[in-house]
Design a protein around this motif. Structure first.
Motif: not given
Length: 374
Positions: A338-355
Motif C-alpha cells: 500500500d503506497p500510503l503505509r510506511i510503518a506499523p501503526l498497529t503497534l500504537l493503536t492495539d489495545p494490548v500491545l500499545s502499552p
C-alpha cells in the motif's frame, strides 16, 4: 537580489512583487477576488505606481531619518500594496507611513518589556487582522537594514525578529503559501507525487527525519497524501501528535479525500481519541470521517500479524519483556504494498500491545529499516 535571495533594489522588488501577485491571483478565493474589483483582476497586479524621489525625500524629511534601503526600494517599486499575506491586507504609503507612537499611541504603553521598542518603531502596515508590521531604527545591520517584527494579538509579545523588511515579507509569503496548501490550493502542485514516493522510500529505510521533510514539502504543494504521511511519521516521534491529527488531517477535507475516511478512522482516529476522549472529539471525528466505533485496522503481512498475536498472548500472560522482544524482532520484516503505509501503526493503536511501546521504542520503530528498505 541579496545573498539570501531577497529583493533589495526597486527593480528586484518589481520582479518579486509581480511573482507574488501572480501567486495570489492564481489561488485566491472568489470573495477576495471580488473585493479587489475587475480592474485589479485584469491587471494581475496588487501594487501601485512607485514613489518618485521627491515623495521619498519628503517622507524621510517628515520622519527625520533615512529609510532603510530595502524598504525604500519597495516604496520606489510600489507606493503601497494590497494583500501582502493572510493577515496583512494593505501596506502604508509614503503619505501615511509613520511612527507607531504617533499613529497608535496606545500600543506603546502596554506595560510590558516591548514598550521601548514599540515607542521607537516605524509602522509600515495599514489594514490588517489585529497585527502590525514594525521596523526598528535602532537595530541596524552593516548594510543599513532595520530589523523587522510582526506584532499580533495572538502572540504573547512581538513575533520573530527578521533581519530586514524584505525578510518579513518573505516570511509572510511563506505563510501565505503554506496556508493555501493546507486548504488544497497549492501554488506549485507539480512534483508532489514524486516527493511522496521519495519520502516513502526514505521512511522504509528508517530515515524518519528525511521522510518527514519530503512529506512536508509535498504537503506545501497541496498533497493531501503528503500531509497525512507527515502526521504518520509524527505519530511515532511526537507525544502530542493528536493536535496534528485534529488540525492537519481532520481539519482539512482534501487530506481525508486523498487518503480515504476509512484509513483515517482505522489508523489515526484511535490515537486522537486516546489523548482527547471527550465528546467534542468524537463529534469532530463523526462529522469528518464518520462514526469511530470499532474499526478494524488495516491488514498487516501474515508473518508480522502472527508475531503480534504471539506478543499479545505473552502480554496477557504477564511477560511484557518477552512480548516486546517478539515485536522488536518482527519490525524489520514489516512491509506493505500500500503506497500510503510506511510503518506499523498497529503497534500504537492495539489495545494490548500499545502499552509496550514507550516513546523511545516508538522512535526506534520508525527509524529501523523495514521491509523493502531493510
Amino acid at each position: 537580489m541579496t545573498s539570501t535571495g531577497r529583493p533589495h533594489t526597486a527593480e528586484q522588488w518589481r520582479v518579486y512583487l509581480a511573482g507574488y501577485s501572480a501567486d495570489f491571483f492564481r489561488v485566491a478565493d472568489a470573495d477576495r477576488l471580488d473585493r479587489l474589483g475587475e480592474e485589479r483582476r485584469a491587471s494581475g497586479w496588487l501594487g501601485f505606481d512607485g514613489a518618485g524621489e521627491d515623495a521619498l525625500a519628503a517622507v524621510e524629511e517628515r520622519l527625520g531619518v533615512a529609510l532603510p534601503p530595502g524598504y525604500r526600494a519597495f516604496l520606489e517599486a510600489s507606493d503601497g500594496w494590497l494583500e501582502m499575506g493572510p493577515f496583512v491586507w494593505t501596506m502604508r504609503t509614503t503619505a501615511d507611513v509613520g511612527w507607531l507612537r504617533d499613529l497608535e499611541p496606545d500600543m506603546c504603553d502596554a506595560g510590558d518589556e516591548d514598550d521601548e521598542l514599540m515607542a521607537r518603531a516605524l509602522l509600515v502596515s495599514a489594514d490588517a487582522d489585529a497585527c502590525y508590521w514594525l521596523l526598528d531604527p535602532e537595530d541596524v545591520s552593516d548594510d543599513g537594514e532595520w530589523a523587522a517584527y510582526d506584532w499580533a494579538s495572538w502572540y504573547p509579545g512581538l513575533g520573530d525578529r527578521h533581519d530586514s523588511f524584505a525578510d518579513l515579507v518573505a516570511a509572510e509569503r511563506a505563510s501565505f503559501e503554506e496556508l493555501n496548501a493546507r486548504d488544497g490550493r497549492a501554488l506549485e502542485p507539480a512534483g508532489a507525487a514524486e516527493l511522496v514516493a521519495e519520502g516513502r522510500r526514505m521512511a522504509l529505510q528508517g530515515d524518519a527525519e528525511g521522510a518527514a521533510g519530503r512529506f512536508e514539502a509535498a504537503a506545501r504543494k497541496g498533497s493531501g497524501a503528503g500531509r497525512y504521511l507527515a502526521v504518520v511519521v509524527a505519530a511515532f516521534l511526537d507525544p502530542d501528535v493528536h493536535h496534528r491529527i485534529r488540525n492537519d488531517v481532520l481539519g482539512h477535507p482534501h487530506v481525508v479525500e486523498a487518503v480515504g475516511a476509512g484509513r483515517v478512522r482505522a489508523e489515526l482516529v484511535p490515537l486522537l481519541l486516546r489523548r482527547e476522549p471527550g465528546e467534542w472529539a468524537r463529534r469532530l471525528v463523526t462529522q469528518t470521517v464518520g462514526e469511530p466505533g470499532e474499526v478494524p485496522g488495516l491488514p498487516d503481512p501474515p508473518e508480522f500479524a502472527a508475531a503480534l498475536e504471539e506478543a499479545r498472548e505473552l502480554t496477557r500472560g504477564g511477560d511484557a519483556g518477552e512480548a516486546w522482544s517478539v515485536v522488536a524482532a518482527a519490525v524489520p520484516g514489516w512491509h506493505s504494498d500500500d503506497p500510503l503505509r510506511i510503518a506499523p501503526l498497529t503497534l500504537l493503536t492495539d489495545p494490548v500491545l500499545s502499552p509496550l511501546v514507550t516513546a523511545e521504542r516508538a522512535a526506534w520503530i520508525v527509524t529501523t529499516p523495514r521491509g523493502d528498505g531493510h
